[in-house]
Design a protein around this motif. Sequence first.
Motif, short mmCIF file in Angstrom:
data_model
loop_
_atom_site.label_atom_id
_atom_site.label_comp_id
_atom_site.label_asym_id
_atom_site.label_seq_id
_atom_site.Cartn_x
_atom_site.Cartn_y
_atom_site.Cartn_z
N PRO A 32 0.82 -1.22 0.00
CA PRO A 32 0.00 0.00 0.00
C PRO A 32 0.85 1.27 0.00
O PRO A 32 1.82 1.38 0.74
N ALA A 33 0.44 2.22 -0.85
CA ALA A 33 1.08 3.54 -0.88
C ALA A 33 -0.04 4.57 -0.92
O ALA A 33 -0.89 4.54 -1.81
N ALA A 34 -0.06 5.46 0.05
CA ALA A 34 -1.13 6.45 0.15
C ALA A 34 -0.78 7.69 -0.67
O ALA A 34 0.38 8.11 -0.72
N VAL A 35 -1.78 8.27 -1.31
CA VAL A 35 -1.62 9.53 -2.04
C VAL A 35 -2.42 10.59 -1.30
O VAL A 35 -3.66 10.55 -1.29
N PHE A 36 -1.71 11.51 -0.65
CA PHE A 36 -2.35 12.53 0.19
C PHE A 36 -2.31 13.85 -0.55
O PHE A 36 -1.24 14.38 -0.86
N LEU A 37 -3.48 14.43 -0.79
CA LEU A 37 -3.58 15.70 -1.51
C LEU A 37 -4.07 16.79 -0.56
O LEU A 37 -5.06 16.60 0.15
N GLY A 38 -3.38 17.92 -0.53
CA GLY A 38 -3.80 19.03 0.30
C GLY A 38 -2.98 19.16 1.57
O GLY A 38 -1.91 18.56 1.71
N LYS A 39 -3.52 19.93 2.51
CA LYS A 39 -2.80 20.21 3.75
C LYS A 39 -3.16 19.20 4.84
O LYS A 39 -4.22 18.60 4.81
N GLY A 40 -2.25 19.04 5.80
CA GLY A 40 -2.52 18.16 6.94
C GLY A 40 -1.82 16.82 6.88
O GLY A 40 -2.12 15.93 7.68
#
Length: 319
Positions: A32-40
């Motif tokens: 698994p590889a997460a794609v985090f978009l935006g702040k936080g």
Amino acid sequence: MAEILVLVDHADGAVRKPTLELLTLARRLGEPAAVFLGKGAEGATETLGRYGAQKVYVVDAPEVDEYLVAPAVDALAQIAGGGEPGAILVASSNDGREIAARVAVRLESGLITDAVDVEAGPEGPVTEQSVFAATYQVKAHVTKGTPIITVKPNAATPEEAPATPAVEAVTVDFTTAATGTKVVSRAPREKSDRPELTEADIVVSGGRGVNGAENFHVIESVADALGAAVGASRAAVDAGWYPHSHQVGQTGTQVSPQLYVAVGISGAIQHRAGMQTSKTIVAINKDEDAPIFDLVDYGVVGDLFKVMPQLEAEINKRK
């Protein structure tokens, strides 16, 4: 082992439950590889790692928050195009389905939407879906390109698999189209102590049999006793008894909780299409011939105004 990209669904860094379910499913397929978009991202990384993310791609760009879904499409397509992921998993929300469809076009890849389960197969991920208004269950797999799959909430139970993910900041070359529609204002969602309808493990829904907005408190009381979300049939919503945001059905919200309680709901096909994938279904209706009884695991034939207070009392007694 192939990398499985999971698009993170979050609110200002607070990771939503469907993402944890996707990470659990992703471990069946690869790494698994997460794609985090935006702040936080800083606050979310620990949570993502706790549920098995081996890597977190972070796109912290103003375009993600200031425009509609197109920047997310650019980001996810660029990250996927820079490697050879075994699959891309996205939560099956309105935005999620749109992002997944656009990425599939960009990558010239196959798309499967609204999966209720995902397993590894000899030719890639194999999904299970409910089709034709939830009349049939089918299995499918993508035959071209990178499998892109949107998964319904509650498709899996989130399971921890602690890891320390590597974090990679990604700079995205956004297209002109990505900034074509700007978000000019946002209104905070009305806060409630009840869980989100799409994410809830238990949903209690009321229909025409509730016979008025003033009687919906019997639905809400049992829902609160169970820690459940409140739903409504289209008939109840059209009559103005409950907000449209709570409508369950083909033209409303589709849910798949562990337990669905249908109260005073006849079981029209459009309602069944929105809840038929629930793990356990209970119906309370005074009409023993109501179509909903053809679908349920447990049925109670009786007056809901007598049954529901007894049910609430019994639930509270067992707490």
